[in-house]
Design a protein around this motif. Structure first.
Motif, PDB file in Angstrom:
ATOM      1  N   LEU A 128      -5.095  -9.476  -1.077  1.00  0.00           N
ATOM      2  CA  LEU A 128      -3.939  -9.187  -0.239  1.00  0.00           C
ATOM      3  C   LEU A 128      -3.189 -10.489  -0.023  1.00  0.00           C
ATOM      4  O   LEU A 128      -3.702 -11.411   0.618  1.00  0.00           O
ATOM      5  CB  LEU A 128      -4.386  -8.583   1.101  1.00  0.00           C
ATOM      6  CG  LEU A 128      -5.347  -7.390   1.011  1.00  0.00           C
ATOM      7  CD1 LEU A 128      -5.718  -6.903   2.400  1.00  0.00           C
ATOM      8  CD2 LEU A 128      -4.735  -6.269   0.197  1.00  0.00           C
ATOM      9  N   TRP A 184      -7.958   2.490  -3.609  1.00  0.00           N
ATOM     10  CA  TRP A 184      -8.420   1.407  -2.731  1.00  0.00           C
ATOM     11  C   TRP A 184      -9.946   1.373  -2.686  1.00  0.00           C
ATOM     12  O   TRP A 184     -10.557   0.303  -2.765  1.00  0.00           O
ATOM     13  CB  TRP A 184      -7.830   1.597  -1.345  1.00  0.00           C
ATOM     14  CG  TRP A 184      -8.312   0.624  -0.325  1.00  0.00           C
ATOM     15  CD1 TRP A 184      -9.381   0.766   0.516  1.00  0.00           C
ATOM     16  CD2 TRP A 184      -7.750  -0.660  -0.026  1.00  0.00           C
ATOM     17  NE1 TRP A 184      -9.512  -0.337   1.309  1.00  0.00           N
ATOM     18  CE2 TRP A 184      -8.529  -1.231   1.011  1.00  0.00           C
ATOM     19  CE3 TRP A 184      -6.665  -1.372  -0.526  1.00  0.00           C
ATOM     20  CZ2 TRP A 184      -8.259  -2.483   1.541  1.00  0.00           C
ATOM     21  CZ3 TRP A 184      -6.388  -2.622   0.009  1.00  0.00           C
ATOM     22  CH2 TRP A 184      -7.163  -3.160   1.025  1.00  0.00           C
ATOM     23  N   LEU A 192     -11.093  -9.336  -0.515  1.00  0.00           N
ATOM     24  CA  LEU A 192     -12.026  -8.305  -0.059  1.00  0.00           C
ATOM     25  C   LEU A 192     -12.841  -7.861  -1.263  1.00  0.00           C
ATOM     26  O   LEU A 192     -12.318  -7.176  -2.151  1.00  0.00           O
ATOM     27  CB  LEU A 192     -11.281  -7.112   0.548  1.00  0.00           C
ATOM     28  CG  LEU A 192     -10.311  -7.391   1.700  1.00  0.00           C
ATOM     29  CD1 LEU A 192      -9.648  -6.109   2.159  1.00  0.00           C
ATOM     30  CD2 LEU A 192     -11.032  -8.050   2.866  1.00  0.00           C
ATOM     31  N   TYR A 201       0.836  -1.201   0.000  1.00  0.00           N
ATOM     32  CA  TYR A 201       0.000   0.000   0.000  1.00  0.00           C
ATOM     33  C   TYR A 201       0.871   1.251   0.000  1.00  0.00           C
ATOM     34  O   TYR A 201       0.564   2.240  -0.670  1.00  0.00           O
ATOM     35  CB  TYR A 201      -0.900  -0.029   1.234  1.00  0.00           C
ATOM     36  CG  TYR A 201      -2.022   0.987   1.215  1.00  0.00           C
ATOM     37  CD1 TYR A 201      -3.276   0.657   0.715  1.00  0.00           C
ATOM     38  CD2 TYR A 201      -1.831   2.281   1.694  1.00  0.00           C
ATOM     39  CE1 TYR A 201      -4.316   1.570   0.693  1.00  0.00           C
ATOM     40  CE2 TYR A 201      -2.856   3.210   1.671  1.00  0.00           C
ATOM     41  CZ  TYR A 201      -4.091   2.850   1.173  1.00  0.00           C
ATOM     42  OH  TYR A 201      -5.111   3.774   1.151  1.00  0.00           O
ATOM     43  N   LYS A 234      -4.993  -2.346  10.113  1.00  0.00           N
ATOM     44  CA  LYS A 234      -6.257  -1.846   9.577  1.00  0.00           C
ATOM     45  C   LYS A 234      -7.034  -2.959   8.873  1.00  0.00           C
ATOM     46  O   LYS A 234      -8.257  -3.042   8.995  1.00  0.00           O
ATOM     47  CB  LYS A 234      -6.000  -0.690   8.611  1.00  0.00           C
ATOM     48  CG  LYS A 234      -5.487   0.571   9.278  1.00  0.00           C
ATOM     49  CD  LYS A 234      -5.206   1.657   8.239  1.00  0.00           C
ATOM     50  CE  LYS A 234      -4.669   2.919   8.900  1.00  0.00           C
ATOM     51  NZ  LYS A 234      -4.348   3.986   7.896  1.00  0.00           N
ATOM     52  N   ILE A 235      -6.326  -3.798   8.143  1.00  0.00           N
ATOM     53  CA  ILE A 235      -6.993  -4.904   7.458  1.00  0.00           C
ATOM     54  C   ILE A 235      -7.589  -5.864   8.480  1.00  0.00           C
ATOM     55  O   ILE A 235      -8.706  -6.374   8.298  1.00  0.00           O
ATOM     56  CB  ILE A 235      -6.011  -5.639   6.526  1.00  0.00           C
ATOM     57  CG1 ILE A 235      -5.531  -4.696   5.430  1.00  0.00           C
ATOM     58  CG2 ILE A 235      -6.657  -6.866   5.925  1.00  0.00           C
ATOM     59  CD1 ILE A 235      -6.638  -4.114   4.595  1.00  0.00           C
ATOM     60  N   PRO A 254     -15.035 -10.751   4.063  1.00  0.00           N
ATOM     61  CA  PRO A 254     -13.731 -11.203   3.558  1.00  0.00           C
ATOM     62  C   PRO A 254     -13.645 -12.722   3.525  1.00  0.00           C
ATOM     63  O   PRO A 254     -14.294 -13.424   4.307  1.00  0.00           O
ATOM     64  CB  PRO A 254     -12.744 -10.607   4.565  1.00  0.00           C
ATOM     65  CG  PRO A 254     -13.457  -9.444   5.166  1.00  0.00           C
ATOM     66  CD  PRO A 254     -14.900  -9.837   5.217  1.00  0.00           C
ATOM     67  N   LYS A 278     -10.290  -6.764  -4.091  1.00  0.00           N
ATOM     68  CA  LYS A 278      -8.917  -6.567  -3.601  1.00  0.00           C
ATOM     69  C   LYS A 278      -8.375  -7.900  -3.111  1.00  0.00           C
ATOM     70  O   LYS A 278      -9.065  -8.619  -2.380  1.00  0.00           O
ATOM     71  CB  LYS A 278      -8.902  -5.522  -2.477  1.00  0.00           C
ATOM     72  CG  LYS A 278      -9.284  -4.126  -2.944  1.00  0.00           C
ATOM     73  CD  LYS A 278      -9.413  -3.160  -1.796  1.00  0.00           C
ATOM     74  CE  LYS A 278     -10.800  -3.184  -1.189  1.00  0.00           C
ATOM     75  NZ  LYS A 278     -11.807  -2.472  -2.009  1.00  0.00           N
TER      76      LYS A 278
END
Length: 606
Positions: free
Chosen positions: A478, A470, A540, A454, A490-491, A546, A476
């Motif tokens: 990861l 984002w 995501l 990021y 944060k995730i 998720p 998304k």
């Protein structure tokens, strides 16, 4: 001591009934299987259904005297076979049930399952594809690649998940975490329409080129010899610079290639972009070449671009450029020097040859490319001297050509276009990519941006720009190796928490008692997200919880042998071409670089 003994006796006495039930149940299952299997075996061998009494004495007789006494008219071999078949069936059914239980138990708690991801499973994504692609309506059977973009398999055991053709994707993974093998290569191979790929390596090109040649024409833009591909095309870099918007966009790509943070443009960067905009516009409107533009930059006193702008009625732009030229010498020279640094890659004759008209080679036309199934590979080195500005300009022109084509089709490309922006922060810095993202998805242009972190994106587009990118990405992924502690934390919060039940047992003279309490724990703590295994990714997607998926690398697919052979052949060809290049020496003449090119790029006027 007595209290402990009493407690121990209490605990043992509590388990005793369960032990009795377990032993009795096991005996009942074994005896029942032998009774049923023997009777079935006897019936199947022709002696009819003749079952002995269901008692313990019957089983004792079977163990001591054999099946002949219980089923006298049946074949002993048939009776034994029936017993084996019954127990074998029971074991198989038990193993299948245990496997299902283990799947349920091993699924990460708090993450999305099949029900939540129904719209991304084969049935759901096929229905969505029929809504998005008019060409699929009326067809009963669809190939999976016609329905959506493969993301991977839902962990731990599937099914496969796909994104729709209106989704745009952002993938963050560390180097060697599977970006190329698990995302870029499969996406290029499975693309249904035109393809655009940017990269600073030749790995994706080597694996996919042969297969993409079967789908359509392959265009390879390789000005810095990443794959040592002979120049087989040229692109008119000034084609879209007939408008102020087009000229400004091209100037912005060159500025972005040298500016580390688009959110922090100082005076010199902004002034250089304005000057380059005027020069690109003058060259395009006045039918001049890139080489002429380099000559104008080398000599700020040259009035040619000002006169060209006046001749075509661009008075305001001409006056602005004239004001820059007539300004203080120190300021003017600073602006022009910054502009020269932005387009320094065009001083390399091997790079400028790719954007100079050549009647002997075919011209790449983005507006035609987006309507077919051709493939465009944009290869460039990163770092100093890279052709990142040219690469970003061609990628942006192709994407905008796709938007125009989609508008003419009624709003969406069919088949959809695939754009894989690998190493986007290094070789394809499209400054307003965050603003374009959601719009591209609505036009049937599937964009996949691959970044290492990021923070890498924040350095290119700024914090606000990366936040916008984002937010605009509907899918998304990861992957492994995300080491930014703040981002990973944060995730973890985005994934959410789950209730965890904790039991406690207390024992006393009066017996044993149990109590339970609940607490909130992260579904995926930050350390687990950081330690995701290679080949897995956290998904995501907009509107669903998720999920954890397993990527599908190209070398694990059914056609991996064919692709591997093609990759080896292409790699050998690249090695051979590289050897010939080195053997020619560093001063070998540049192909199609005429006298005017050599003279123009060597200008060094004060």
């Amino acid at each position: 001591m007595r209290g402990d003994a009493a407690g121990g006796r209490g605990y043992g006495s509590e388990l005793a009934p369960w032990a009795i039930v377990l032993v009795s149940g096991t005996a009942l299952v074994v005896c029942g299987g032998m009774w049923l299997g023997g009777t079935l075996g006897a019936a199947l061998t022709g002696s009819g259904w003749s079952s002995p009494p269901f008692t313990f004495a019957t089983f004792g007789t079977l163990l001591t005297d054999g099946p002949g006494k219980l089923w006298p008219d049946a074949s002993p071999a048939g009776v034994i076979t029936g017993i084996v078949l019954v127990f074998g069936t029971a074991v198989a059914v038990g193993a299948l049930a245990a496997r299902r239980v283990l799947r349920y138990v091993s699924r990460p708690r708090g993450l999305a399952g099949n029900r939540e991801l129904a719209s991304m499973t084969p049935a759901g994504i096929a229905a969505r594809a029929r809504d998005l692609r008019p060409s699929l309506k009326g067809r009963e059977h669809l190939h999976p690649d016609e329905t959506g973009n493969l993301l991977g398999d839902l962990a731990p055991h599937g099914p496969e998940l796909r994104s729709s053709f209106e989704d745009v994707e952002l993938d963050l993974m560390a180097p060697r975490a599977g970006k190329s093998t698990g995302i870029a290569v499969p996406r290029v191979l499975r693309a249904q329409g035109a393809v655009l790929l940017t990269s600073n390596k030749s790995d994706v090109y080597s694996v996919t080129r042969a297969e993409r040649e079967k789908a359509g024409r392959v265009w390879t833009f390789d000005p810095q010899s990443i794959a040592h591909t002979p120049r087989g095309m040229w692109w008119d870099i000034l084609a879209d610079c007939h408008t102020i918007e087009g000229a400004r966009r091209l100037a912005g790509h060159f500025v972005a290639s040298v500016n580390d943070d688009q959110s922090k443009k100082d005076f010199w960067i902004s002034a250089a972009q304005n000057t380059l905009t005027s020069l690109f516009l003058a060259a395009a409107r006045g039918k001049a070449s890139v080489l002429d533009l380099l000559a104008w930059l080398a000599d700020p006193a040259d009035r040619t671009p000002v006169d060209l702008l006046r001749d075509v009625g661009m008075i305001a732009m001409a006056e602005q450029l004239q004001g820059t030229v007539r300004g203080a010498v120190e300021t003017r020279d600073g602006i022009y020097e910054t502009a020269r640094q932005c387009v320094a890659c065009l001083l390399d004759p091997e790079i400028v040859a790719w954007v100079t008209p050549d009647p002997k080679l075919p011209q790449f036309r983005p507006h035609q490319h987006v309507l077919g199934r051709d493939t465009l590979y944009l290869l460039s080195k990163d770092g100093g001297g890279s052709a990142a500005g040219v690469i970003a300009g061609l990628a942006d022109t192709t994407l905008r050509a796709g938007v125009i084509a989609a508008e003419r089709m009624g709003g969406r490309l069919d088949p959809p276009m695939t754009a894989v922006l690998d190493e986007a922060a290094n070789v394809c810095r499209i400054s307003d990519l965050p603003d374009l993202y959601s719009h591209l998805g609505s036009r049937g242009i599937n964009v996949v941006t691959l970044l290492q972190s990021y923070r890498q994106g924040s350095r290119v587009w700024g914090e606000a720009g990366m936040d916008a990118l984002w937010s605009a990405a509907t899918v998304k992924l990861l992957g492994a190796g995300l080491d930014d502690a703040d981002f990973v934390e944060k995730i973890s919060k985005l994934v959410g928490n789950r209730d965890v039940r904790t039991g406690s047992v207390s024992r006393s003279r009066d017996g044993t008692s149990r109590s339970y309490s609940y607490r909130l724990d992260p579904v995926l703590p930050a350390d687990r997200i950081r330690a995701l295994p290679k080949g897995t990714a956290l998904l995501l997607a907009t509107g669903v919880r998720p999920a954890l998926i397993r990527l599908r690398p190209w070398y694990e697919e059914a056609d991996a042998d064919v692709l591997s052979a093609a990759a080896r052949a292409e790699t050998a060809a690249i090695t051979e071409r590289a050897a010939r290049t080195w053997a020619a020496g560093p001063h070998a003449p540049v192909e199609s670089a005429g006298r005017w090119q050599r003279d123009a790029v060597s200008l060094d006027k004060p």
